[in-house]
Design a protein around this motif. Sequence first.
Motif, PDB file in Angstrom:
ATOM      1  N   PRO A  80      10.179  -1.498  18.348  1.00  0.00           N
ATOM      2  CA  PRO A  80      11.297  -1.225  17.611  1.00  0.00           C
ATOM      3  C   PRO A  80      11.059  -1.359  16.033  1.00  0.00           C
ATOM      4  O   PRO A  80      10.107  -1.938  15.878  1.00  0.00           O
ATOM      5  CB  PRO A  80      12.413  -2.469  18.054  1.00  0.00           C
ATOM      6  N   SER A  81      11.982  -0.554  15.448  1.00  0.00           N
ATOM      7  CA  SER A  81      11.731  -0.595  14.014  1.00  0.00           C
ATOM      8  C   SER A  81      13.183  -1.111  13.139  1.00  0.00           C
ATOM      9  O   SER A  81      13.908  -0.577  13.810  1.00  0.00           O
ATOM     10  CB  SER A  81      11.303   0.791  13.202  1.00  0.00           C
ATOM     11  N   TYR A  82      13.005  -1.610  12.181  1.00  0.00           N
ATOM     12  CA  TYR A  82      14.103  -2.138  11.459  1.00  0.00           C
ATOM     13  C   TYR A  82      13.901  -1.741  10.170  1.00  0.00           C
ATOM     14  O   TYR A  82      12.878  -1.656   9.482  1.00  0.00           O
ATOM     15  CB  TYR A  82      14.345  -3.647  11.604  1.00  0.00           C
ATOM     16  N   ARG A  83      14.951  -1.724   9.230  1.00  0.00           N
ATOM     17  CA  ARG A  83      15.244  -1.285   7.693  1.00  0.00           C
ATOM     18  C   ARG A  83      15.652  -2.389   7.213  1.00  0.00           C
ATOM     19  O   ARG A  83      16.721  -3.033   7.452  1.00  0.00           O
ATOM     20  CB  ARG A  83      15.716   0.180   7.438  1.00  0.00           C
ATOM     21  N   GLY A  84      15.319  -2.699   5.858  1.00  0.00           N
ATOM     22  CA  GLY A  84      15.783  -3.969   5.222  1.00  0.00           C
ATOM     23  C   GLY A  84      15.038  -3.820   3.948  1.00  0.00           C
ATOM     24  O   GLY A  84      13.990  -3.106   3.553  1.00  0.00           O
ATOM     25  N   THR A  85      15.528  -4.865   3.014  1.00  0.00           N
ATOM     26  CA  THR A  85      15.064  -4.969   1.438  1.00  0.00           C
ATOM     27  C   THR A  85      13.436  -5.541   1.789  1.00  0.00           C
ATOM     28  O   THR A  85      13.373  -6.190   2.618  1.00  0.00           O
ATOM     29  CB  THR A  85      16.003  -5.297   0.651  1.00  0.00           C
ATOM     30  N   SER A  86      13.095  -5.442   0.486  1.00  0.00           N
ATOM     31  CA  SER A  86      11.588  -6.078   0.427  1.00  0.00           C
ATOM     32  C   SER A  86      11.969  -7.755   0.603  1.00  0.00           C
ATOM     33  O   SER A  86      11.225  -8.621   1.210  1.00  0.00           O
ATOM     34  CB  SER A  86      10.950  -5.968  -0.789  1.00  0.00           C
ATOM     35  N   VAL A  87      13.052  -8.458   0.262  1.00  0.00           N
ATOM     36  CA  VAL A  87      13.405  -9.829   0.305  1.00  0.00           C
ATOM     37  C   VAL A  87      13.525 -10.021   1.869  1.00  0.00           C
ATOM     38  O   VAL A  87      13.203 -11.200   2.306  1.00  0.00           O
ATOM     39  CB  VAL A  87      14.858  -9.861  -0.556  1.00  0.00           C
ATOM     40  N   GLN A  88      14.305  -9.019   2.397  1.00  0.00           N
ATOM     41  CA  GLN A  88      14.698  -9.339   3.990  1.00  0.00           C
ATOM     42  C   GLN A  88      13.513  -9.229   4.922  1.00  0.00           C
ATOM     43  O   GLN A  88      13.438 -10.264   5.562  1.00  0.00           O
ATOM     44  CB  GLN A  88      15.546  -8.421   4.584  1.00  0.00           C
ATOM     45  N   VAL A  89      12.392  -8.465   4.565  1.00  0.00           N
ATOM     46  CA  VAL A  89      11.331  -8.317   5.533  1.00  0.00           C
ATOM     47  C   VAL A  89       9.905  -8.895   5.116  1.00  0.00           C
ATOM     48  O   VAL A  89       8.851  -8.300   5.748  1.00  0.00           O
ATOM     49  CB  VAL A  89      11.225  -6.692   5.738  1.00  0.00           C
ATOM     50  N   CYS A  90       9.985  -9.518   4.060  1.00  0.00           N
ATOM     51  CA  CYS A  90       8.823  -9.867   3.412  1.00  0.00           C
ATOM     52  C   CYS A  90       8.070 -10.860   4.504  1.00  0.00           C
ATOM     53  O   CYS A  90       6.757 -10.864   4.282  1.00  0.00           O
ATOM     54  CB  CYS A  90       9.130 -10.808   2.124  1.00  0.00           C
ATOM     55  N   GLY A 115       6.498   0.326   2.771  1.00  0.00           N
ATOM     56  CA  GLY A 115       7.395   0.655   1.939  1.00  0.00           C
ATOM     57  C   GLY A 115       7.826   2.024   2.125  1.00  0.00           C
ATOM     58  O   GLY A 115       7.010   3.002   2.715  1.00  0.00           O
ATOM     59  N   SER A 116       9.099   2.412   1.487  1.00  0.00           N
ATOM     60  CA  SER A 116       9.560   3.740   1.612  1.00  0.00           C
ATOM     61  C   SER A 116       9.439   4.749   0.608  1.00  0.00           C
ATOM     62  O   SER A 116       9.329   3.937  -0.673  1.00  0.00           O
ATOM     63  CB  SER A 116      10.909   3.795   1.676  1.00  0.00           C
ATOM     64  N   GLY A 117       9.112   5.682   0.493  1.00  0.00           N
ATOM     65  CA  GLY A 117       8.805   6.475  -0.860  1.00  0.00           C
ATOM     66  C   GLY A 117      10.049   7.321  -1.309  1.00  0.00           C
ATOM     67  O   GLY A 117       9.847   8.107  -2.198  1.00  0.00           O
ATOM     68  N   ARG A 118      11.173   6.950  -0.548  1.00  0.00           N
ATOM     69  CA  ARG A 118      12.327   7.781  -0.970  1.00  0.00           C
ATOM     70  C   ARG A 118      13.150   6.863  -1.778  1.00  0.00           C
ATOM     71  O   ARG A 118      13.345   5.706  -1.806  1.00  0.00           O
ATOM     72  CB  ARG A 118      13.153   8.130   0.410  1.00  0.00           C
ATOM     73  N   PRO A 119      14.220   7.425  -2.878  1.00  0.00           N
ATOM     74  CA  PRO A 119      14.990   6.780  -3.666  1.00  0.00           C
ATOM     75  C   PRO A 119      16.019   5.898  -2.957  1.00  0.00           C
ATOM     76  O   PRO A 119      16.523   6.418  -2.009  1.00  0.00           O
ATOM     77  CB  PRO A 119      15.382   7.771  -4.559  1.00  0.00           C
ATOM     78  N   LEU A 120      16.012   4.729  -3.237  1.00  0.00           N
ATOM     79  CA  LEU A 120      17.079   3.721  -2.728  1.00  0.00           C
ATOM     80  C   LEU A 120      18.147   3.634  -3.631  1.00  0.00           C
ATOM     81  O   LEU A 120      18.869   2.575  -3.606  1.00  0.00           O
ATOM     82  CB  LEU A 120      16.450   2.485  -2.419  1.00  0.00           C
ATOM     83  N   VAL A 121      18.315   4.594  -4.656  1.00  0.00           N
ATOM     84  CA  VAL A 121      19.500   4.428  -5.528  1.00  0.00           C
ATOM     85  C   VAL A 121      20.476   5.507  -5.013  1.00  0.00           C
ATOM     86  O   VAL A 121      20.151   6.605  -4.936  1.00  0.00           O
ATOM     87  CB  VAL A 121      18.905   4.755  -7.052  1.00  0.00           C
ATOM     88  N   GLY A 122      21.616   5.108  -5.277  1.00  0.00           N
ATOM     89  CA  GLY A 122      22.882   5.886  -4.602  1.00  0.00           C
ATOM     90  C   GLY A 122      23.510   5.589  -3.492  1.00  0.00           C
ATOM     91  O   GLY A 122      23.126   4.431  -2.813  1.00  0.00           O
ATOM     92  N   VAL A 123      24.246   6.781  -3.086  1.00  0.00           N
ATOM     93  CA  VAL A 123      25.120   6.520  -1.676  1.00  0.00           C
ATOM     94  C   VAL A 123      24.106   6.699  -0.761  1.00  0.00           C
ATOM     95  O   VAL A 123      23.342   7.769  -0.675  1.00  0.00           O
ATOM     96  CB  VAL A 123      26.036   7.694  -1.836  1.00  0.00           C
ATOM     97  N   PRO A 124      23.921   6.049   0.495  1.00  0.00           N
ATOM     98  CA  PRO A 124      23.090   6.209   1.540  1.00  0.00           C
ATOM     99  C   PRO A 124      23.761   7.412   2.195  1.00  0.00           C
ATOM    100  O   PRO A 124      24.948   7.568   2.516  1.00  0.00           O
ATOM    101  CB  PRO A 124      23.392   4.963   2.294  1.00  0.00           C
TER     102      PRO A 124
END
Length: 483
Positions: A21-31, A39-48
């Motif tokens: 299984p895979s999960y998504r989260g911020t660096s604080v959550q999955v550290c 890490g994701s190479g896509r922008p995380l700024v803006g509307v999902p």
Amino acid sequence: MGPRGWRGPGGGAWDLLPVPPSYRGTSVQVCGLWPFAGGSGRPLVGVPVGHDLETGATVCCDVINWFRHGLISSPSMLVLGLQGLGKSSWTVRQILGLADQGVIPLVLGDMKGEYGAVIEALGGQVMRLGENQRLNVLDPGAMGAAADRIGGEGGAILREQALQRSAMLVTALIQIVRRQPLADWETTLINKGIRQLLERRHGEQEPPTLPDLAYLMTHPDPDLVRAALAGTVEEFLDATKPLARSLEALLDGPLGRTFSGQTTERLRLDSTGVCVDVSAIRRHSDDVKAAIMLATWSEGYASVEAANALVEAGLDSQKHYLMVMDEMWEPLRIEGAGLVDKLDGLTRLNRNDGVGNIFITHSLKDMESMASPADVKKARGFAERSSIVVTAGLAKEDLRALSEVKRMSEVEIATVASWSTPAGWKQRMIRDPHTGQTRPAPPPGAGKVLIKLGERAGIQTQVTLTAAEMDLHDTNTRWLSTP
């Protein structure tokens, strides 16, 4: 250990390897999961907006936040794609996501009536402009109200801008009726006449209307006669007969029902959103649609200018707006009306006005359908000035034309073109779990878009709508059937 399991007692080969299984989260959550995090190479700024079709990473995108964070040079987006592949669904996600951040959506000229339910759900204002609704093009509207609040020199400047906006709009309406530009002296007389009417009615509850202007042109006062360099009223009437005829044609024709009286409902920017639904005139002539959409666009931008003037005067706080212009190609193709110039002037200052623009059309061919080569170049400028281009499925020919504006690789062209073609001939229906009714399933490429930014490789994204979004934005309700 073998290729599919351990050898020896207790071991054995696995026919199917499980996918972890895979999960998504911020660096604080999955550290704490290091080294099993990537890490994701896509922008995380803006509307999902969805997930990356290649990596599965979350993709975020919108014109306001990408401009705020320096990713683009101007807050403008062009959305392209064939019908039914998700242009308006993408736009609904932009509207809802930015509204949650306090950005006010303005849908100016909703030709299909697709966005009214979304704006109503946000608690906004929905104006249904059509047979029984009127728009007074001589009404200073929000700009006049702001000028009265500001007062002094600042108020006088804003009132002059309102006058010039009305003169420009009346000129454009006459050009639509004539299918040719006005002479310079005719434009001067319209400007002079509107000024006289506004000065006479200033302070009164109801502003002048277009019939008042038509009457003034046939019953001129001495100032108007002198402005036409006429010696007598008879000379004035003889010289201005073509202009008077055009005004009468405007009022007596199909446009008169919309522009001949006081505004039924003014646009309110103090609401959480505004949608001007013009679906009632969808089956009217191109002239009617072009005139009403141009007037709607002008009213929207004038209201934004008024709001910004109040901010500069210290009378209000700064707000940001998302201006959605769907089916923008329809009015641009009317030969001789000069609407490309008008829209070009309306939209050039979005960065200075705190406005993000979303232009929606089918392909660049729509912008190249004008007879004038100069208009074609100006229309292509809308695409060239759009910092973000989002395209759903299109034909390869359209994508190659787009590649001249936003560079696309052959792989990107082939991929996006494949989204517009079903994989086979199998019937595809879906059933509503609540009602049991069936409807055509979305095409295989529905919701797939390529996000292009400058010369960068595009981001292939799958937009998946939530249940709430699908309830608010269902464009196939007329195709429901009971099995």
